[in-house]
Enzyme design. Sequence first.
Site: not given
Ligand code: BGP
Length: 490
Positions: A175, A388
């Site tokens: 990201e 993701e």
């Molecule tokens: C993205 C990241 C991840 C993960 C995901 C879910 O931004 O790359 O590392 O955490 O989001 O977000 P969260 O963990 O805040 O629910």
Amino acid sequence: MSFPKGFLWGGAVAANQCEGAYLEDGKGLSVPDMLLGGDVNTPRTFLPVTDPNAFYPSHEAIDFYHHYKEDIALFAEMGWNVFRLSINWGRIYPNGDDAEPNEAGLAFYDSVFDECRKHNIEPLVTICHYEIPWAIVTNYGGFANRKVIDLFVKYCETIFRRYKNKVKYWLTFNEINICCMGEGGIGDLYGLGVMDEEDIKATHPIKLSDLKNNKQRTFEALHNEFVASAKVVKLGHEINPDFMIGNMIAHVTAYPLTPDPKDVLACDHEENLKNNLCCDVQVRGCYPIWAKKYLKELGVDPYFIDNEEDAKILKEGTVDFHTFSYYMSNCITTHEGAETTGGNMTHGGKNPYLKASDWGWQIDPDGLEHTLETLADRYPGLPLMVVENGFGAFDKVEEDGSIHDTYRIDYFKGHIQSMKKACEAGVPLIGYTTWGPIDLVSAGTGQYAKRYGFIYVDRHDDGTGDFSRSRKDSFYWYKKVCESNGEILD
Ligand code: BGP
């Protein structure tokens, strides 16, 4: 078949959110090790010195460090052929600038990759998933300092040479656009290792949302990260021409809230600044035509765009595939008083047609189809991968230990159907890794209670739990999906 033969099915985690063992075998501190937990109403805080009495969720996380064999066996049981994970930079170079790499850290990932190979699972490695060594933040000022480009290249050279026969798929920065999301300095810290001097020295917890931000420095540091990424793409191909090296962005799809042309323009602007700028630089090897104008509007002097040497590096280091996270969409409006909702490191306009998770992330499978088709047009022929996608929820464990997470299955089903339609339309989608296939620490809130997994982990926000693993209903469902190459979704 709607999904191409050889489509990659699996899941994605990050070292800092699953490994734990935060100082074991010579690992140095990294950024997430300095963060305390929060919840949907309480922002996560940053506490610069590790306080022995405070609970830092990443320090033990779900202890993947000692459970990886069991976890990878469970992934294999689901029929995966890919596993996205990150290498924690601080395990390899504990201070970021050490003369020699830490052999114990390198050996750990050897074992993890061997375990994947044993199960015919292809590792997809994120080189930096918010895991910049803390010493790079304090001693160098993160990527705002050009010396950090060389430190990153050295780290990459070490892991490329070491794992050149074990890993084929690499992503440079997770990201990379998170610093463009525009909410104070959270994105700067996570993505760039950049922090305000005063914040670094603070002796009390600071809300992540209150971290100071300096846009000039942010975009200079981002530029340095682009250069670092391009350099390692080139280097990686020299070390092993078969490497597939990609970029990774948080794709937050935006819609105009109303048909007011001003909203449409504002939405274009949002998509360009937050999604397209970073992709264009890494995919096309140059800044988009509008970049200078946009940066000037933010008060940033974009002199670095004219650096000819850097421009050459960016051109020589374009990526082999484009990957992104997709969780949700947002609405954009210029009208006063519109309702907002939560999101991935950002807040956005509420969409009256969509439901949201308990954290306010709006559920929008159609937006994924739209996004894939738009990207396929923008970057013709470039392989795409959704690395993701997932649903954070509170899970209830029944008395017999079962977990009936139909809401999670529904979320995935909708998104996989959208990917299928995109594939049928000719989008060159090569794979899909769901986020958090095993429960882990949330990046945004630091919670365990925000669970994403097909696999439940007995670990809780008060620090209790024995780290045991169990299968949720979604585990059996996703197994059918992977084994049928996305044909069986019921
Ligand atoms: C993205 C990241 C991840 C993960 C995901 C879910 O931004 O790359 O590392 O955490 O989001 O977000 P969260 O963990 O805040 O629910």
